[in-house]
Write a protein that holds these residues in place. Structure first.
Motif, PDB file in Angstrom:
ATOM      1  N   ARG A 180      -3.832  10.677   4.047  1.00 18.17           N
ATOM      2  CA  ARG A 180      -5.141  11.408   4.622  1.00 18.17           C
ATOM      3  C   ARG A 180      -5.423  11.260   6.146  1.00 18.17           C
ATOM      4  O   ARG A 180      -6.462  11.621   6.733  1.00 18.17           O
ATOM      5  CB  ARG A 180      -6.489  10.558   4.161  1.00 18.17           C
ATOM      6  CG  ARG A 180      -6.522  10.599   2.592  1.00 18.17           C
ATOM      7  CD  ARG A 180      -7.419   9.983   1.923  1.00 18.17           C
ATOM      8  NE  ARG A 180      -7.468   8.437   2.087  1.00 18.17           N
ATOM      9  CZ  ARG A 180      -6.541   7.634   1.210  1.00 18.17           C
ATOM     10  NH1 ARG A 180      -6.097   8.307   0.223  1.00 18.17           N
ATOM     11  NH2 ARG A 180      -6.649   6.078   1.509  1.00 18.17           N
ATOM     12  N   VAL A 191      -1.241   4.212  10.784  1.00 23.66           N
ATOM     13  CA  VAL A 191      -0.699   3.333  10.050  1.00 23.66           C
ATOM     14  C   VAL A 191       0.455   2.576  10.686  1.00 23.66           C
ATOM     15  O   VAL A 191       1.158   3.065  11.503  1.00 23.66           O
ATOM     16  CB  VAL A 191       0.055   4.003   8.877  1.00 23.66           C
ATOM     17  CG1 VAL A 191       1.042   3.317   8.026  1.00 23.66           C
ATOM     18  CG2 VAL A 191      -0.890   5.082   8.055  1.00 23.66           C
ATOM     19  N   SER A 205       3.804  11.962  -1.761  1.00 21.19           N
ATOM     20  CA  SER A 205       3.572  10.753  -0.911  1.00 21.19           C
ATOM     21  C   SER A 205       5.005  10.385  -0.738  1.00 21.19           C
ATOM     22  O   SER A 205       5.317   9.584   0.252  1.00 21.19           O
ATOM     23  CB  SER A 205       2.944   9.754  -1.584  1.00 21.19           C
ATOM     24  OG  SER A 205       3.196   9.387  -2.852  1.00 21.19           O
ATOM     25  N   TRP A 263      -1.074   8.058  -1.009  1.00 24.09           N
ATOM     26  CA  TRP A 263      -0.670   7.263  -0.427  1.00 24.09           C
ATOM     27  C   TRP A 263      -1.812   6.997   0.888  1.00 24.09           C
ATOM     28  O   TRP A 263      -2.188   8.218   1.323  1.00 24.09           O
ATOM     29  CB  TRP A 263       0.836   7.380   0.493  1.00 24.09           C
ATOM     30  CG  TRP A 263       0.968   6.638   1.448  1.00 24.09           C
ATOM     31  CD1 TRP A 263       0.843   5.239   1.636  1.00 24.09           C
ATOM     32  CD2 TRP A 263       1.497   7.143   2.718  1.00 24.09           C
ATOM     33  NE1 TRP A 263       1.709   4.912   2.890  1.00 24.09           N
ATOM     34  CE2 TRP A 263       1.935   5.948   3.479  1.00 24.09           C
ATOM     35  CE3 TRP A 263       1.978   8.166   3.465  1.00 24.09           C
ATOM     36  CZ2 TRP A 263       2.376   5.831   5.057  1.00 24.09           C
ATOM     37  CZ3 TRP A 263       2.279   8.381   4.659  1.00 24.09           C
ATOM     38  CH2 TRP A 263       2.502   7.084   5.243  1.00 24.09           C
ATOM     39  N   ARG A 264      -2.234   6.035   1.431  1.00 19.17           N
ATOM     40  CA  ARG A 264      -3.262   5.965   2.595  1.00 19.17           C
ATOM     41  C   ARG A 264      -2.973   6.874   3.868  1.00 19.17           C
ATOM     42  O   ARG A 264      -3.668   7.263   4.333  1.00 19.17           O
ATOM     43  CB  ARG A 264      -3.727   4.632   3.028  1.00 19.17           C
ATOM     44  CG  ARG A 264      -2.686   3.752   3.693  1.00 19.17           C
ATOM     45  CD  ARG A 264      -3.173   2.069   3.660  1.00 19.17           C
ATOM     46  NE  ARG A 264      -2.178   1.318   4.571  1.00 19.17           N
ATOM     47  CZ  ARG A 264      -2.366   1.140   5.831  1.00 19.17           C
ATOM     48  NH1 ARG A 264      -3.432   1.729   6.398  1.00 19.17           N
ATOM     49  NH2 ARG A 264      -1.466   0.488   6.150  1.00 19.17           N
ATOM     50  N   GLY A 324       0.689  -1.145  -0.067  1.00 22.22           N
ATOM     51  CA  GLY A 324      -0.158  -0.156  -0.066  1.00 22.22           C
ATOM     52  C   GLY A 324       0.909   1.203  -0.200  1.00 22.22           C
ATOM     53  O   GLY A 324       0.321   2.189   0.229  1.00 22.22           O
ATOM     54  N   TRP A 325       2.027   1.229  -0.375  1.00 22.36           N
ATOM     55  CA  TRP A 325       2.793   2.329  -0.283  1.00 22.36           C
ATOM     56  C   TRP A 325       3.132   2.927  -1.839  1.00 22.36           C
ATOM     57  O   TRP A 325       4.093   3.680  -1.995  1.00 22.36           O
ATOM     58  CB  TRP A 325       4.095   2.254   0.279  1.00 22.36           C
ATOM     59  CG  TRP A 325       4.088   2.332   2.174  1.00 22.36           C
ATOM     60  CD1 TRP A 325       2.955   1.770   2.773  1.00 22.36           C
ATOM     61  CD2 TRP A 325       4.891   3.038   3.016  1.00 22.36           C
ATOM     62  NE1 TRP A 325       3.156   2.086   4.141  1.00 22.36           N
ATOM     63  CE2 TRP A 325       4.333   2.644   4.073  1.00 22.36           C
ATOM     64  CE3 TRP A 325       6.059   3.557   2.682  1.00 22.36           C
ATOM     65  CZ2 TRP A 325       5.125   3.169   5.147  1.00 22.36           C
ATOM     66  CZ3 TRP A 325       6.661   4.389   3.827  1.00 22.36           C
ATOM     67  CH2 TRP A 325       6.096   4.033   5.152  1.00 22.36           C
TER      68      TRP A 325
END
Length: 119
Positions: free
Chosen positions: A26, A30, A75, A22-23, A13-14
């Motif tokens: 927000r 993490v 990101s 990138w999550r 997920g990066w």
């Protein structure tokens, strides 16, 4: 939550570069793998990662305080700073244990001195 390791960015997920891809961009929490230690990193959507101090309080990562806000960084920069903050938090936990031992020893010493003065 998933563990994130610098060696497997795209798989975990990066992946992606740019603002907001990138999550962690927000905010939220993490999980980051720091040398085998899973560190849950709290991220503010504007200020970025929260870092612990030796006395148990928190502060924002210094790089963010003096530079661009988290939501204005791409990101790739966010990922580097998030890992830096997670690594510092893991290291700080060890320092906090030492700080607490020293504080307890000082308090015990002061208590003992106070009892001796009363006698």
């Amino acid at each position: 939550a998933r563990a994130v390791n610098a060696g497997g960015l795209s798989r975990l997920g990066w992946a992606g570069v740019g603002i907001g891809v990138w999550r962690g961009s927000r905010g939220g929490s993490v999980d980051i793998d720091v040398n085998g230690v899973l560190e849950a990193l709290d991220i503010d959507p504007v200020m970025g990662p929260k870092m612990m101090t030796v006395n148990g309080t928190t502060r924002w990562l210094q790089d963010i305080e003096t530079g661009r806000k988290w939501d204005k960084r791409d990101s790739a920069d966010q990922k580097v700073l998030a890992y830096k903050a997670a690594r510092a938090n893991v290291d700080m936990r060890g320092s906090m244990v030492e700080y607490q031992k020293v504080a307890a020893a000082r308090a015990e010493d002061e208590e003992r001195r106070g009892a001796e003065q009363k006698v």
